[in-house]
Write a protein that holds these residues in place. Structure first.
Motif, mmCIF file in Angstrom:
data_model
loop_
_atom_site.group_PDB
_atom_site.id
_atom_site.type_symbol
_atom_site.label_atom_id
_atom_site.label_comp_id
_atom_site.label_asym_id
_atom_site.label_seq_id
_atom_site.Cartn_x
_atom_site.Cartn_y
_atom_site.Cartn_z
ATOM 1 N N PHE A 202 17.235 22.363 36.492
ATOM 2 C CA PHE A 202 18.744 21.960 36.150
ATOM 3 C C PHE A 202 19.487 23.266 36.963
ATOM 4 C CE2 PHE A 202 16.722 20.460 31.879
ATOM 5 C CZ PHE A 202 17.140 19.399 32.112
ATOM 6 N N GLY A 203 20.409 22.626 37.550
ATOM 7 C CA GLY A 203 21.438 23.524 38.296
ATOM 8 C C GLY A 203 22.597 23.569 37.480
ATOM 9 N N PHE A 204 23.273 24.694 37.611
ATOM 10 C CA PHE A 204 24.495 24.955 36.795
ATOM 11 C C PHE A 204 25.729 25.176 37.958
ATOM 12 C CE2 PHE A 204 21.547 26.737 33.594
ATOM 13 C CZ PHE A 204 21.790 25.721 32.622
ATOM 14 N N ASN A 205 26.804 24.738 37.418
ATOM 15 C CA ASN A 205 27.977 24.565 38.364
ATOM 16 C C ASN A 205 28.884 25.965 38.050
ATOM 17 O OD1 ASN A 205 30.637 24.421 39.306
ATOM 18 N ND2 ASN A 205 30.999 22.317 38.621
ATOM 19 N N CYS A 206 28.651 26.970 38.813
ATOM 20 C CA CYS A 206 29.198 28.303 38.737
ATOM 21 C C CYS A 206 30.559 28.410 39.532
ATOM 22 C CB CYS A 206 28.216 29.401 39.529
ATOM 23 S SG CYS A 206 26.626 29.405 38.722
ATOM 24 N N ASN A 207 31.192 27.224 39.973
ATOM 25 C CA ASN A 207 32.289 27.188 40.641
ATOM 26 C C ASN A 207 33.429 26.664 39.586
ATOM 27 O OD1 ASN A 207 33.670 27.062 43.181
ATOM 28 N ND2 ASN A 207 34.080 25.150 42.787
ATOM 29 N N SER B 276 32.996 20.420 41.421
ATOM 30 C CA SER B 276 34.088 20.208 40.633
ATOM 31 C C SER B 276 33.775 20.064 39.214
ATOM 32 C CB SER B 276 34.681 18.876 41.252
ATOM 33 O OG SER B 276 35.425 18.209 40.130
ATOM 34 N N GLU B 277 34.231 20.491 38.034
ATOM 35 C CA GLU B 277 33.888 20.402 36.692
ATOM 36 C C GLU B 277 34.014 19.075 36.231
ATOM 37 O OE1 GLU B 277 35.677 21.743 32.342
ATOM 38 O OE2 GLU B 277 36.899 22.336 34.288
ATOM 39 N N ARG B 278 34.819 18.026 37.134
ATOM 40 C CA ARG B 278 35.176 16.583 36.683
ATOM 41 C C ARG B 278 33.656 16.076 36.929
ATOM 42 N NH1 ARG B 278 40.460 15.075 39.770
ATOM 43 N NH2 ARG B 278 39.018 16.329 41.284
ATOM 44 N N ASP B 279 32.895 16.504 37.910
ATOM 45 C CA ASP B 279 31.668 15.907 38.252
ATOM 46 C C ASP B 279 30.361 16.193 37.431
ATOM 47 O OD1 ASP B 279 32.784 14.301 40.294
ATOM 48 O OD2 ASP B 279 32.798 15.585 41.478
ATOM 49 N N TYR B 280 30.395 17.589 37.346
ATOM 50 C CA TYR B 280 29.308 18.130 36.570
ATOM 51 C C TYR B 280 29.472 19.395 36.067
ATOM 52 C CZ TYR B 280 28.050 20.580 40.972
ATOM 53 O OH TYR B 280 28.362 21.451 42.177
ATOM 54 N N SER B 281 28.648 19.590 34.906
ATOM 55 C CA SER B 281 28.718 21.215 34.369
ATOM 56 C C SER B 281 27.027 21.461 34.793
ATOM 57 C CB SER B 281 28.847 21.263 32.993
ATOM 58 O OG SER B 281 30.139 20.804 32.684
ATOM 59 N N VAL B 282 26.267 20.626 34.763
ATOM 60 C CA VAL B 282 24.718 20.721 34.902
ATOM 61 C C VAL B 282 24.420 19.409 35.458
ATOM 62 C CG1 VAL B 282 22.526 21.260 34.003
ATOM 63 C CG2 VAL B 282 24.632 21.865 32.619
ATOM 64 N N PHE B 283 23.475 19.575 36.736
ATOM 65 C CA PHE B 283 22.724 18.389 37.118
ATOM 66 C C PHE B 283 21.193 18.862 37.460
ATOM 67 C CE2 PHE B 283 23.388 21.711 40.670
ATOM 68 C CZ PHE B 283 22.328 21.765 41.315
ATOM 69 N N VAL B 284 20.558 17.670 37.433
ATOM 70 C CA VAL B 284 19.181 17.603 37.529
ATOM 71 C C VAL B 284 19.002 17.561 38.977
ATOM 72 C CG1 VAL B 284 16.969 16.354 36.946
ATOM 73 C CG2 VAL B 284 18.883 16.507 35.318
ATOM 74 N N GLY B 285 18.319 18.625 39.624
ATOM 75 C CA GLY B 285 18.025 18.801 40.920
ATOM 76 C C GLY B 285 16.523 18.680 41.368
ATOM 77 N N LEU C 63 17.710 26.428 35.757
ATOM 78 C CA LEU C 63 16.532 26.388 34.723
ATOM 79 C C LEU C 63 15.461 25.652 35.612
ATOM 80 C CD1 LEU C 63 18.001 25.442 31.387
ATOM 81 C CD2 LEU C 63 17.247 27.580 32.329
ATOM 82 N N PRO C 64 14.154 26.252 35.914
ATOM 83 C CA PRO C 64 13.264 25.475 36.641
ATOM 84 C C PRO C 64 12.557 24.656 35.406
ATOM 85 C CG PRO C 64 13.104 27.876 37.065
ATOM 86 C CD PRO C 64 14.140 27.667 35.896
ATOM 87 N N ILE C 65 12.199 23.461 36.039
ATOM 88 C CA ILE C 65 11.677 22.238 34.800
ATOM 89 C C ILE C 65 9.903 22.295 35.199
ATOM 90 C CG2 ILE C 65 11.636 20.226 33.982
ATOM 91 C CD1 ILE C 65 14.653 20.044 34.742
ATOM 92 N N CYS C 66 9.876 21.698 36.491
ATOM 93 C CA CYS C 66 8.414 21.336 36.641
ATOM 94 C C CYS C 66 8.277 21.099 38.250
ATOM 95 C CB CYS C 66 7.934 19.884 35.972
ATOM 96 S SG CYS C 66 8.668 18.561 36.595
ATOM 97 N N SER C 67 6.764 21.009 38.581
ATOM 98 C CA SER C 67 6.418 20.390 39.934
ATOM 99 C C SER C 67 5.849 19.152 39.685
ATOM 100 C CB SER C 67 5.575 21.272 40.496
ATOM 101 O OG SER C 67 4.381 21.386 39.886
ATOM 102 N N PHE C 68 6.026 18.244 40.780
ATOM 103 C CA PHE C 68 5.526 16.878 40.638
ATOM 104 C C PHE C 68 4.404 16.476 41.374
ATOM 105 C CE2 PHE C 68 6.574 13.887 37.454
ATOM 106 C CZ PHE C 68 6.071 12.579 37.747
ATOM 107 N N GLU C 69 3.348 15.817 41.510
ATOM 108 C CA GLU C 69 2.542 15.787 42.500
ATOM 109 C C GLU C 69 3.049 14.541 43.388
ATOM 110 O OE1 GLU C 69 -1.180 14.781 40.553
ATOM 111 O OE2 GLU C 69 -1.649 16.783 40.066
ATOM 112 N N ASN C 70 2.258 14.432 44.518
ATOM 113 C CA ASN C 70 2.707 13.161 45.431
ATOM 114 C C ASN C 70 1.738 12.114 44.921
ATOM 115 O OD1 ASN C 70 4.440 14.587 46.815
ATOM 116 N ND2 ASN C 70 3.204 15.129 48.440
ATOM 117 N N SER C 71 1.943 11.013 44.551
ATOM 118 C CA SER C 71 1.095 10.205 44.072
ATOM 119 C C SER C 71 1.434 8.598 44.350
ATOM 120 C CB SER C 71 0.839 10.383 42.665
ATOM 121 O OG SER C 71 2.283 10.028 41.933
#
Length: 532
Positions: A282-287, A412-421, A489-497
C-alpha cells in the motif's frame, strides 16, 4: 470466531464449488476466450494472463504484462541465464570494465540484426540508453547511473559512470531498440515495433491481446520451436482455469491461490512455480489530502489485518513481507526483518479512530486506487472494509491498468489517498527501492511523493557504493525510516507461477518476472506436443 469463519468461507473455494463454477461459467468463458483459439497451422502456444499488455515500446513500458511480450521481441546487450546471472545476447562477450568501475566497454555481435534485416549498431545502443532520460520515461531510473553512453565505431559502446553502479549487470539487460525506426513514428512503434529478438509482432491490442510469430531469420544461435505465440488477457482466475480445461490456452499465469489446488483436477496440467522478485504494497499519497499527515497514515495501518489478508488472498502462492524488499532479497542482504516485522501494526479499529480524531480527519472518504488485477482489488477492498470498521469512509476505485498507472503517480487527492502498488525487480535492492521511492522518480514510477532528504540521500548513495556492507547499512536505514513514517505498508511477495498443459514440453519458470514465459534460451526451447 463466527465472523472469521464466515470470511474464510468467502475466500476459500472447495473443489466442488470450483467445479460448479467452472460448469456454470464455461459458456461465458468460452465466449470471452474465443480470441485465443489458434487457426494457423504449425506450433501455437497460447497464454491466458491476468497481466494485460499495454505497450510494446521498451522505452516507455511500465507494466509486467508489456515487459513479458517485449522480452520475446527484443534483445538486450545481455540477457539472463538459468538464474539471475547475465549472459551475452547482442553483446559479443563479457563487458570490459576499467577506471575503477567507471568505464564499461561492450563489443557488439556483428551478426546481430533487427527484424527489418538492418544490423544492430552502437548508435542504436546509445539511443536505447539516452532516450529514457530525454523523455522522462519510466525506464529513466535504469539509465540514470550512466554519465554518458557513446559509440566508438559501429560495434563498440562505451558507458561512462560518474560513480560505480553496483547493479550494473541488471542495467545492461535493457532491451535495445532501433533508433531511426522508433523516431520515425513512436506511437506506431509502441504497437508494432521492430526488435532483434526471436519473435516479431503479428497483432497487438492494448489491454487485450498480443500475438507474436516466429522470426524465421532470427540471427541468434538457438531459434524458437514455437511458430506462433499469443498472450491474451483473462480477467478472472476461474475463467483462466476454464480456458485451460477447454484447451483454449496452453498456459495460464499467474496461478491464483483460488485455483492452485484444483488445476490437476479439472485440466491435464500441472503448476510450475519459482520464487521471484515481485511484491505488493500500500502506497500513501504524501503530496495532497489527509494522508500527508503521518497520524492518518498510522491510523490506516491499524485498519487491516495483513497477516490474515495474505493468508486468505496469497498463500500458498506467496508470503507476507515486512519491507519493500522481497523476503529472499532481505535475507540475502542480512536485513533486520524481525525488527521490521515489529513495526507492523495489528488491526485495532479503536486505535485507528483515536488517531483519525487526533488528526481531525474523522470525516470524508479516503480513496483507495487499484487496478483490475484480482489481487489489487482484494487488498483494496480489505482495507476499505477495515476503514469502515474504524468508522471512516472509504471508496475503492478499480480502474484499467493503463489508467491506474497514470493516476497513481499524479499526487492528486482526487485520484487517491492510498494505492495498491506492485514492485517487480531483481536480486539487487536498488531495483526495488530507487524507482519506487526516490524523489527523482516522483510522478513517473513513484506515487508516494515522499520527500525526506535523509532517505533520498541514502537511496542515492547506495547506488554508488561498492562496499556491500556499507550499501546494506544505507538501505537498512532508509527502509526503516520509510516504514516508521508509514510511507508504505508492505503486503507480500508473489511467486512467478504458471499452470502448464501436459503437451507443453521443456517449460521452465524464471525468477525474473519479465523473462517469463521463456520460450528459447542458450541450450533449449519450449515445444508443444500432440496433447496441446
Amino acid at each position: 470466531m463466527m465472523a472469521d469463519q464466515r470470511d474464510k468461507r468467502t475466500h476459500r473455494t472447495t473443489r466442488r464449488d470450483l467445479l460448479v463454477a467452472l460448469g456454470g461459467a464455461s459458456t461465458a468463458a468460452l465466449a470471452g476466450c474465443s480470441t485465443t483459439l489458434g487457426t494457423d497451422s504449425g506450433s501455437t502456444l497460447r497464454v491466458g494472463t491476468l497481466r494485460p499488455p499495454l505497450s510494446l515500446d521498451p522505452i516507455t513500458a511500465r507494466a509486467i504484462g508489456s515487459e513479458q511480450a517485449i522480452d520475446r521481441i527484443f534483445e538486450g546487450l545481455y540477457g539472463y541465464g538459468e538464474g539471475t546471472d547475465i549472459v551475452p545476447a547482442i553483446a559479443a562477450g563479457e563487458p570490459e570494465i576499467a577506471d575503477n568501475d567507471r568505464e564499461v566497454v561492450v563489443e557488439l555481435d556483428d551478426g546481430a540484426r533487427f527484424q527489418n534485416d538492418r544490423a544492430v549498431t552502437a548508435e542504436d545502443v546509445v539511443y536505447s540508453y539516452t532516450a529514457p532520460l530525454e523523455e522522462d520515461a519510466p525506464t529513466e531510473w535504469l539509465a540514470s547511473p550512466f554519465d554518458s553512453v557513446e559509440s566508438d565505431g559501429e560495434h563498440t559502446v562505451r558507458f561512462t559512470l560518474a560513480e560505480p553502479y553496483p547493479a550494473l549487470e541488471h542495467a545492461l539487460t535493457h532491451p535495445i531498440v532501433p533508433r531511426q525506426e522508433r523516431e520515425d513514428d513512436r506511437e506506431a512503434f509502441a504497437t508494432n515495433p521492430i526488435g532483434a529478438g526471436p519473435f516479431e509482432v503479428a497483432s497487438f491490442s492494448a489491454e487485450k491481446k498480443t500475438t507474436l510469430r516466429r522470426w524465421d531469420d532470427y540471427w541468434g544461435e538457438t531459434p524458437p520451436a514455437i511458430d506462433r505465440f499469443t498472450m491474451v488477457y483473462v480477467e478472472f482466475p476461474v475463467t483462466q482455469l476454464t480456458s485451460l480445461r477447454t484447451n483454449r490456452n496452453d498456459l495460464i499465469e499467474p496461478v491464483s491461490p483460488l485455483i492452485v489446488d484444483h488445476v490437476s483436477d479439472v485440466a491435464n496440467a500441472s503448476v510450475k512455480r519459482q520464487q521471484g522478485y515481485t511484491s505488493f504494497y500500500f502506497g500513501f499519497n504524501c503530496n495532497e489530502g489527509p494522508t500527508t499527515d503521518p497520524r492518518v497514515r498510522e491510523a490506516i495501518s491499524y485498519c487491516i489485518d495483513l497477516e490474515k489478508a495474505v493468508s486468505e488472498f496469497v498463500e500458498p502462492m506467496g508470503q507476507r513481507q515486512y519491507s519493500p524488499l522481497p523476503p529472499q532479497v532481505a535475507e540475502e542482504w542480512n536485513m533486520p526483518t524481525d525488527e521490521w516485522a515489529e513495526l507492523a501494526n495489528e488491526q485495532n479499529p479503536e486505535r485507528a479512530r483515536d488517531l483519525f480524531r487526533e488528526a481531525d480527519a474523522a470525516s470524508g472518504q479516503l480513496r483507495i486506487l487499484t487496478s483490475t488485477d484480482p489481487k489489487h482489488k482484494e487488498f483494496g477492498e480489505a482495507l476499505a472494509g477495515g476503514l469502515r470498521d474504524a468508522s471512516h469512509g472509504a471508496l475503492t476505485i478499480s480502474t484499467s491498468e493503463t489508467k491506474f498507472l497514470e493516476r497513481h503517480v499524479t499526487g492528486s487527492e482526487r485520484d487517491y489517498s492510498v494505492f495498491v502498488g506492485e514492485i517487480t525487480g531483481t536480486p539487487d535492492p536498488d531495483t526495488h527501492l530507487y524507482p519506487t521511492f526516490h524523489e527523482n522518480m516522483t510522478g513517473v514510477t513513484n506515487g508516494t511523493f515522499y520527500r525526506e532528504d535523509a532517505v533520498m540521500e541514502r537511496l542515492a548513495s547506495a547506488r554508488t557504493t561498492t562496499d556491500r556492507e556499507q550499501r546494506r547499512d544505507l538501505y537498512e536505514t532508509a527502509i526503516t525510516r520509510l516504514l516508521e513514517d508509514r510511507v508504505c505498508l508492505p503486503i507480500c511477495s508473489f511467486e512467478n507461477s504458471f499452470a502448464v498443459d501436459a503437451g507443453v514440453e521443456n517449460f521452465r519458470v524464471h525468477p525474473i518476472a519479465r523473462v517469463n514465459p521463456r520460450l528459447v534460451w542458450e541450450d533449449g526451447v519450449v515445444t508443444v506436443g500432440s496433447e496441446s
